[in-house]
Design an enzyme around this catalytic site. Structure first.
Site, PDB file in Angstrom:
ATOM      1  N   HIS A   1       0.819  -1.199   0.000  1.00 50.60           N
ATOM      2  CA  HIS A   1       0.000   0.000   0.000  1.00 50.60           C
ATOM      3  C   HIS A   1       0.863   1.264   0.000  1.00 50.60           C
ATOM      4  CE1 HIS A   1      -3.394   2.539   0.934  1.00 50.60           C
ATOM      5  NE2 HIS A   1      -2.782   2.999   1.998  1.00 50.60           N
TER       6      HIS A   1
ATOM      7  N   TYR B   1       4.442   0.688  -2.984  1.00 52.66           N
ATOM      8  CA  TYR B   1       4.208   0.409  -4.408  1.00 52.66           C
ATOM      9  C   TYR B   1       5.260  -0.572  -4.938  1.00 52.66           C
ATOM     10  CZ  TYR B   1       0.898   4.295  -4.357  1.00 52.66           C
ATOM     11  OH  TYR B   1      -0.162   5.107  -4.081  1.00 52.66           O
TER      12      TYR B   1
ATOM     13  N   SER C   1      -7.921   5.161  -3.410  1.00 56.05           N
ATOM     14  CA  SER C   1      -8.844   4.088  -3.051  1.00 56.05           C
ATOM     15  C   SER C   1      -8.975   3.945  -1.541  1.00 56.05           C
ATOM     16  CB  SER C   1      -8.329   2.767  -3.618  1.00 56.05           C
ATOM     17  OG  SER C   1      -7.119   2.425  -2.982  1.00 56.05           O
ATOM     18  N   HIS C   2     -10.114   3.485  -1.102  1.00 60.42           N
ATOM     19  CA  HIS C   2     -10.295   3.053   0.284  1.00 60.42           C
ATOM     20  C   HIS C   2     -11.160   1.798   0.268  1.00 60.42           C
ATOM     21  CE1 HIS C   2      -9.960   4.728   4.594  1.00 60.42           C
ATOM     22  NE2 HIS C   2      -8.785   4.456   4.126  1.00 60.42           N
TER      23      HIS C   2
ATOM     24  N   ARG D   1      -7.284  15.796   2.527  1.00 57.07           N
ATOM     25  CA  ARG D   1      -6.047  16.264   3.175  1.00 57.07           C
ATOM     26  C   ARG D   1      -4.862  16.247   2.199  1.00 57.07           C
ATOM     27  NH1 ARG D   1      -8.200  13.326   7.168  1.00 57.07           N
ATOM     28  NH2 ARG D   1      -6.830  11.541   6.872  1.00 57.07           N
TER      29      ARG D   1
ATOM     30  N   GLN E   1     -10.849   2.998  11.574  1.00 60.90           N
ATOM     31  CA  GLN E   1     -10.646   4.443  11.619  1.00 60.90           C
ATOM     32  C   GLN E   1     -11.998   5.123  11.531  1.00 60.90           C
ATOM     33  OE1 GLN E   1      -8.485   4.884   8.028  1.00 60.90           O
ATOM     34  NE2 GLN E   1      -7.268   3.101   8.502  1.00 60.90           N
TER      35      GLN E   1
ATOM     36  N   GLU F   1      -3.327   5.280  12.510  1.00 58.44           N
ATOM     37  CA  GLU F   1      -3.880   5.970  11.353  1.00 58.44           C
ATOM     38  C   GLU F   1      -5.051   6.845  11.754  1.00 58.44           C
ATOM     39  OE1 GLU F   1      -4.478   3.129   8.174  1.00 58.44           O
ATOM     40  OE2 GLU F   1      -2.324   2.868   7.962  1.00 58.44           O
TER      41      GLU F   1
ATOM     42  N   ASN G   1      -3.105   6.447  -7.455  1.00 55.10           N
ATOM     43  CA  ASN G   1      -3.022   5.457  -6.397  1.00 55.10           C
ATOM     44  C   ASN G   1      -3.169   4.075  -7.025  1.00 55.10           C
ATOM     45  OD1 ASN G   1      -5.562   4.192  -4.404  1.00 55.10           O
ATOM     46  ND2 ASN G   1      -3.515   4.345  -3.596  1.00 55.10           N
TER      47      ASN G   1
END
Lengths: 81, 765
Positions: free
Chosen positions: B66, B69, B114-115, B136, B261, B333, B561
């Site tokens: 993540h 890369y 992405s999430h 952010r 989170q 996080e 991403n």
């Protein structure tokens, strides 16, 4: 008649923005020494008849599926008279 | 409250650099943290000792797929190597987000991220924090965030788990964006069973600034202070690191679980205003947001991009949960946090601004003249590493890849008339159109988009359901931008090289038909496991395709991403390279919409229609078929179409791109979204009625023009090498009428709307 109270709270490690906002407001309104505020939900469920084991087991199961999100919340059941 | 409580933790003993040097044989849980044996050995070689547990935590998360890369890097280099020459690119790949010059001294930054995995576990918070994170990133470039978009993929509409995920994700995207006060100006929502156990949540944010306000993530200037500000740090997203806590300490703390989170958009709003004020007063030397990998990432990136070292005092980090171990603090996080590098002369003003916005701010360290990133826990040194080895010099894999053997069979399985029976009568045509319009991927998105505030801030010129989102940047001149986010994963499944190019082609077209000039690209590459050579081949092909096409179109990839391991057990998702294109409009008042046509206007089809049904909506919805050759990529035609539309925008009263579902769907949408009908004939077109209506050939658009302007626009098309056909007229009768070689198709607006508007609510019921 049986009364069951289900309390749902965010798990302690989960951020509670509403609780944090309330903490800020309490302090602003003059209450000193507010260390922390956590906000949760309370369900009061009245059942007809008495609470047998089957219904209690089902309610416990449903509390985790419907009333609470177990990924981020803890819940507890309390049987009142 | 933290310092005394932290002291209790100290007494339990931390793994210091000194202790690590003295105890080389201590067994460390590197495998549990996801490191490979050779990676762990490499850390030992870099440090010339075993890492402390805090160092191990940092390396393990920063060297994860993540953050590092490591599987994709060798391929992503093509975006730089094949970068088209353009004056528009001010900041390229590598920073928090790329920055593009849109003229008049304005710069725009945008990025999609992405999430996916968090959104499957906890859809609301996963999606919400996805939005928060990308906002952010944009803020960290110095820009004011202006709008968000989202590209969502869910499992099959009829699956019992789908509504849970859709409901949570959409509420999360809306909840965070709405509370933050950012308009959501577009995106896509796609249903396909390949995303059942692995939904995709890709969020895009776009922001604007003046050229001189661009900020970068670097820590320079010996003696400058490192300020952590925003939310307090809690146990969010520390999942794996709990292993370290239990290894290092007695099990006296509370049970540590992988914590979800949770975002707080109101805190993020304060963070935005507070940060922008610091920028405005030129108080910040370097800045970085805290996202994945938290402090590990922010400190190592700031330090390695600067010219010195950095010293951080971890016990100064304000905590929400006083029982956190140093390893957990460095990995946390927790959302809504930023890190700024500030000259000592400015620190008082920075703290003043933070206090004004009610944002907790703490000086947690300083820039040093050394070369290492050093982290202290009270007086003990627990991290002492060259920051580049953490942030940039992670492992790089040349993973093996090969073309899947099954692909030939899939590509040979064309949706021929024998394989997928085609409509032959007008009644069958009508039925197919109605089934398409009420299918999950083409039906009305109102249920979803109405949960998003599309107009807050007052600069949204166009949002859903328009082909692209248009936002005014300069209120005086009307200068603005158009953004579109697109992909068809089924094309990727047929041919990942073409699939990526087709995603770009569609996003480029959507921006162009809004009257904007496409300038730059951001991408979110969603794929399965890179350890599967067939998935790796799909990834490599998609990157190659996208880089080649960006070079041809002259639109550089500015950032984005990569999300890998999107699979359930052994089954990977379709290759899903989501592509965002950003364009500029000199004056948003001259934009083209889907709504401007007047009764009697002529309807023109621009572009070449080929017999292309493979991977398209018709084959998917009517036959559940996925096979054949993906549509031909024709970038030259795409550029020609963009040029014709842009240069003739004063004549074009409305425009709508042709993509999913082809001409049939585009015409039906015109009827559904306007207070007029369309009456067209396909007798004078280049192909049979079925091909004209359902083919998904690229570089096509339906435009309306006043009758006296038809010749001028068609002449321009001819000059540009684009075929055009006069299809018919905008009629007062609100229905869809199409004369075909199979007879007249006539569907009233009510009939079209019935299935179209009820499909999504039915999925969610």
């Amino acid at each position: 008649m049986a009364r069951i109270v289900v309390t749902v709270m965010l798990k302690p490690e989960i951020l509670d923005p509403q609780g944090t906002a309330v903490r800020g407001a309490l302090t602003r309104l003059g209450l000193t020494g507010v260390a922390d505020v956590r906000q949760g939900k309370r369900f009061v469920i009245d059942l007809e008849g008495s609470l047998d084991a089957d219904r209690e087991a089902l309610l416990t199961k449903l509390a985790g599926e419907l009333l609470a999100n177990p990924v981020i919340e803890d819940y507890s059941l309390q049987v009142e008279a | 409250m933290s310092s005394t409580d932290n002291a209790a933790v100290t007494q339990r003993g931390v793994d210091t650099v000194e202790r690590a040097a003295a105890s080389p044989d201590v067994q460390q849980p590197w495998a549990e943290l996801g490191l490979k044996a050779d990676e762990y050995q490499r850390i030992r070689d870099i440090l010339d000792r075993r890492p402390t547990s805090a160092e191990l935590a940092m390396y393990s998360v920063m060297w994860s797929e993540h953050c590092s890369y490591k599987s994709s890097k060798v391929h992503l280099r093509q975006f730089g190597a094949k970068q088209p020459v353009t004056d528009a690119l001010l900041v390229g790949i590598g920073e928090n987000a790329g920055v593009v010059d849109i003229g008049d001294g304005w710069a725009v930054t945008f990025k999609v991220e992405s999430h996916n995995h968090p959104s499957f576990i906890e859809p609301y918070q996963g999606a919400a924090t996805g939005v928060g994170g990308i906002v952010r990133d944009i803020l960290a470039m110095g820009a004011r965030p202006l709008a968000v978009m989202d590209s969502l993929r869910f499992g099959a509409p009829e699956h019992p788990d789908t509504s849970r995920i859709v409901g949570g994700v959409v509420a999360g995207v809306g909840g965070y964006g709405n509370c933050l006060g950012l308009p959501n100006i577009g995106g896509e929502a796609v249903f396909d069973s390949c995303y059942q156990g692995n939904p995709l949540v890709n969020a895009l944010c776009v922001g604007a600034m003046r050229h001189e306000d661009i900020h970068l993530a670097k820590a320079s200037g010996v003696g400058n202070l490192v300020v952590l500000y925003g939310a307090r740090t809690g146990g969010d997203g520390i999942g794996g690191v709990s292993v370290l806590a239990s290894e290092t300490f007695d099990a006296t703390g509370p049970a540590k679980r992988p914590a979800v989170q949770v975002g707080d958009p109101f805190m993020e709003k304060l963070l935005i205003e507070c940060t922008l004020q610091m920028f405005k007063e030129h108080l910040v030397e370097g800045i970085q947001d805290l996202g994945g990998a938290g402090l590990s990432c922010a400190t190592s990136e700031l330090a390695s991009n600067g010219d010195g070292g950095m010293r951080v005092h971890l016990e100064k980090v304000p905590l929400r949960d006083a029982t956190l171990s140093p390893e957990e603090i460095i990995m946390s996080e927790s959302q809504e946090r930023m890190m700024a590098v500030v000259h000592p002369d400015n620190i008082d003003r920075v703290m003043q601004i933070c206090a004004h916005w009610d944002v907790t701010a703490t000086v947690v360290g300083e820039v040093t003249d050394g070369s290492n990133l050093q982290v202290f826990w009270h007086d003990e040194l627990i991290v002492d590493v060259p920051p580049r080895t953490v942030a940039h010099d992670g492992p790089v894999y040349e993973r093996p890849y090969h073309r899947p053997a099954w692909l030939d069979a899939r590509q040979a399985d064309e949706p021929t008339a024998q394989r997928c029976p085609r409509p032959t009568s007008a009644a069958e045509f009508s039925e197919h159109i109605l089934r398409l319009m009420s299918s999950a991927n083409l039906c009305d998105r109102e249920w979803l988009t109405s949960q998003y505030d599309r107009y807050v801030l007052g600069n949204t010129v166009a949002a859903m359901p328009h082909d692209s989102g248009v936002v005014r940047i300069d209120e005086a001149s009307g200068r603005g931008i158009a953004v579109s986010l697109d992909c068809n994963g089924r094309f990727g499944a047929l041919d990942p090289y073409a699939g990526a190019q087709l995603a770009l082609s569609e996003a480029y077209r959507n921006v162009a038909v809004s009257g904007a000039t496409p300038l730059a690209v951001t991408d979110c590459l969603n794929f399965g496991s890179p350890e599967d050579p067939e998935v790796m081949w799909q990834f490599a092909e998609a990157v190659r395709g996208l880089a080649d096409a960006c070079l041809t179109l002259g639109t550089p990839v500015t950032g984005g991403n990569v999300s890998l391991y999107n699979q359930t057990a052994q089954t990977a998702i379709h290759p899903t390279p989501v592509v965002g294109v950003l364009g500029v409009i000199d004056d948003v008042r001259s934009r083209i919409t889907m709504h401007g046509a007047r009764y009697g206007d002529s309807i023109l089809l621009i572009g070449r229609t080929r017999e292309e049904f493979a991977g398209g909506e018709w084959a998917h919805v009517l036959h559940g078929h996925l096979g054949g050759t993906a549509p031909v990529v024709d970038l030259a035609a795409e550029m020609a179409l963009a040029k014709v539309v842009r240069e003739h925008s004063p004549l074009i009263t409305s425009a709508h791109d042709l993509s999913d579902g082809g001409l049939a769907v585009a015409l039906a949408e015109l009827v559904l979204r306007n207070d007029y009908g369309v009456s067209v004939s396909l007798s004078d077109t280049e192909a049979d009625g079925f091909t004209m209506l359902f083919s998904e050939s690229v570089a096509r658009a339906v435009v309306t023009v006043a009758a006296q302007d038809v010749d001028a626009v068609r002449a321009a098309c001819e000059l540009a090498g684009l075929p055009s056909a006069l299809l018919g007229v905008v009629s007062e009768e609100r229905s869809l009428v199409i004369d075909t070689d199979a007879g007249r198709i006539a569907i009233s607006r009510e009939e079209l709307a019935a299935g179209w508007s009820s499909a999504l609510p039915a999925i969610m019921a």
